[in-house]
Design an enzyme around this catalytic site. Sequence first.
Site, PDB file in Angstrom:
ATOM      1  N   GLU A  64       0.823  -1.207   0.000  1.00 40.26           N
ATOM      2  CA  GLU A  64       0.000   0.000   0.000  1.00 40.26           C
ATOM      3  C   GLU A  64       0.862   1.263   0.000  1.00 40.26           C
ATOM      4  O   GLU A  64       0.509   2.268  -0.618  1.00 40.26           O
ATOM      5  CB  GLU A  64      -0.978   0.027   1.175  1.00 40.26           C
ATOM      6  N   GLY A  83      -6.379   5.043  -0.178  1.00 36.62           N
ATOM      7  CA  GLY A  83      -6.705   3.631  -0.340  1.00 36.62           C
ATOM      8  C   GLY A  83      -8.187   3.357  -0.217  1.00 36.62           C
ATOM      9  O   GLY A  83      -8.869   3.867   0.668  1.00 36.62           O
ATOM     10  N   HIS A 107      -4.978   0.540 -14.081  1.00 36.51           N
ATOM     11  CA  HIS A 107      -6.039   1.446 -14.555  1.00 36.51           C
ATOM     12  C   HIS A 107      -5.847   2.800 -13.885  1.00 36.51           C
ATOM     13  O   HIS A 107      -5.702   2.881 -12.665  1.00 36.51           O
ATOM     14  CB  HIS A 107      -7.413   0.873 -14.178  1.00 36.51           C
TER      15      HIS A 107
END
Length: 143
Positions: A64, A83, A107
């Site tokens: 992350e 997130g 993406h």
Amino acid sequence: MSLWKQKVDLLALNQWSKNTLIEHLGIEYTAFDSTSLSATMPVHAQTHQPMGMLHGGASVVLAETVGSAAANLCVDSEFACVGLDINANHLKSKRSGVLTASAKAVHLGRRTHVWQIDIVDESQQLICVSRLTMAVIDNPMKA
């Protein structure tokens, strides 16, 4: 063509991580190219679970961390990325050494990003694969 809309400065990224979980776990941004950002994390007592192996949560923090930084470098400064969802598949255990996580965009939309993060060890053995979805929001620091 580069993904980055902001200047990628590894020193600045590492300075920004001072006094955070990122620094506590020893995560450091180490490399970038036109399509990816990488960071390392040592495998030691602070990243272990009680059986002396790499804690899966530490791998998720590493994933992350690098994915979030990459996402934020891909948007104009009036936006920020936070997130929304993360998953991880822990493929191999590790007791010591250094891991390298590399984030690549899957993406890049106006309101969401999806990032693939592969975590490998010093022998390029795949330790963990993760997919991170980021929400693109108005930058609260610009308000």
